[in-house]
Design an enzyme around this catalytic site. Structure first.
Site, short mmCIF file in Angstrom:
data_model
loop_
_atom_site.label_atom_id
_atom_site.label_comp_id
_atom_site.label_asym_id
_atom_site.label_seq_id
_atom_site.Cartn_x
_atom_site.Cartn_y
_atom_site.Cartn_z
CD GLU A 131 -17.08 8.54 -33.84
OE1 GLU A 131 -18.24 8.21 -33.54
OE2 GLU A 131 -16.08 7.99 -33.38
NE ARG A 229 -47.42 10.48 -34.71
CZ ARG A 229 -47.94 9.81 -33.68
NH1 ARG A 229 -48.79 8.81 -33.90
NH2 ARG A 229 -47.63 10.12 -32.44
CG ASP A 276 -17.21 3.14 -31.40
OD1 ASP A 276 -16.26 3.92 -31.57
OD2 ASP A 276 -18.29 3.50 -30.87
#
Length: 385
Positions: A131, A229, A276
């Site tokens: 990561e 949008r 996590d």
């Protein structure tokens, strides 16, 4: 030959139905799954006390637990994590790195490789989830921005070797991957490329998916959000069926309403539960560190001084209970906690379901879905008093 008979149990078989029966384990593998009673068995017996037996949980995104972190770069820390995870039903995991210096990442990878050669007890380390450091600085979250790098396949080869040994997932910001070259090269080598810590637009994610991106890291967190949008990376997770989505089901990283929306829209076939978690998992509230940064842990929340979420202290059984509480059925819980991860990592031939011939990775849960015992590769790694 070591043999174990687990009896007085309810067994969740692959189609999600439950049978009352027994499981025989031989040399770390499931030998038989039966609804008949074996009266002539001569090995060790374990009374399951009516518990429900599920496939062991697989956590593909975890940084630490029990005071240790994979970035500590030593076998002792990895062992502490591996021995702690069965308490929450986790039987295998990916050691997950953080954005750090080249040397620190190399040290963590070297330690993980050595550990995998010796890993016989506790949860099994299946490989690495890289990561960072190939992320967008504006979506760094708790990843230190000073170590962020442009995507570099050569750097990955330096850490993992030309064969990319044991590398399973790479989280990167696809908009930072010029020409999506690294996404393509990793995909060609069978590595899962995951969009995370990213400002990518929906179009960016869609294009990256056409070049091999197939995964989103801790969905909804450290990524471009949903707008009417511009639906961003979050919208891509909802809309693009080729994307699997990691979900931190703690009610903090994602609200219960968002978990419900994700469960209905993404669906349990594409959701993979992760924790996590950082080193404070399993320890009292207080001050801890993540990548050299001070972290305050209060209750179920871990934050930097500015309030940024710094991983979690979530346990996998807690995540499973959360998804159960929002309405997920047994088959879907098995998929999200084990089967989907096993399929993604290419280990479904030996993990992810309760079937003869597979690894004896099993978790025994009571009626409240509390872990009562966990078996990792045929060994009882946790048993509640």
């Amino acid at each position: 030959m070591t043999s174990l008979l687990i009896h007085n149990i309810q067994i969740a078989i692959p189609d999600g139905s439950i049978i009352e029966g027994e499981i025989v384990v031989e040399n770390g593998k499931i030998a038989t799954v039966s609804n008949a009673l074996m009266k002539d068995f001569t090995g060790e017996r374990m009374d399951g006390q009516g518990c429900l037996v599920l496939p062991g949980f697989i956590d593909i995104h975890i940084h630490g637990a029990n005071g240790a972190d994979f970035m500590d770069g030593d076998n002792g820390s990895i062992e502490r994590i591996a021995m702690a995870l069965p308490k929450e039903g986790t039987t295998s995991f990916l050691a997950t790195t953080l954005t750090q210096s080249d040397g620190d990442i190399a040290k963590a990878v070297d330690a993980g490789r050595r550990f995998m050669e010796l890993n016989e007890s506790g949860a099994e380390m299946l490989g690495f989830h890289l990561e960072g450091p190939f992320i967008h600085p504006e979506q760094a979250g708790a990843q230190p921005v000073e170590f962020i790098r442009k995507p570099s396949f050569e750097l990955v080869e330096r850490w993992f070797g030309e064969d990319l040994d044991h590398l399973k997932i790479v989280t990167l910001a696809p908009e930072c991957d010029e020409g999506l070259e690294m996404t393509e090269r990793l995909t060609e080598r069978g590595i899962i490329v995951s969009g995370g810590h990213t400002n990518a637009s929906f179009a960016d994610i869609r294009e990256a998916a056409e070049h091999g991106l197939s995964h989103l890291t801790h969905f909804g967190n450290a990524m471009s959000g949903l707008h009417h949008r511009e639906i961003g990376a979050v919208g891509a997770g909802f809309l693009l069926e080729q994307l699997h989505c990691e979900v931190i089901a703690d009610g903090i990283h994602l609200s219960e309403d968002m978990l419900l929306l994700g469960n209905k829209t993404i669906g349990p076939e594409r959701i993979i539960l992760i924790t996590d978690s950082m080193r404070a998992k399993g320890l009292p509230d207080g001050s801890y560190t993540l990548a050299g940064q001070d972290v305050q842990v209060v209750g179920a929340k871990a934050t930097l001084s500015d309030g940024t979420l710094a991983g979690s202290v979530l346990k996998m059984d807690e995540a499973v209970r959360m998804m159960r509480d929002i309405g997920s059925g047994l088959l879907d819980l098995i998929r999200m906690s084990s089967t989907n991860a096993a399929r993604r990592l290419g280990v479904f031939d030996r993990k992810g379901s309760i079937e003869a011939g597979k690894d004896a990775d099993l978790v025994l849960m009571d009626a409240d879905f509390q872990v009562q015992a966990t078996i990792c590769r045929g060994k009882v790694s946790f048993c509640r008093e």
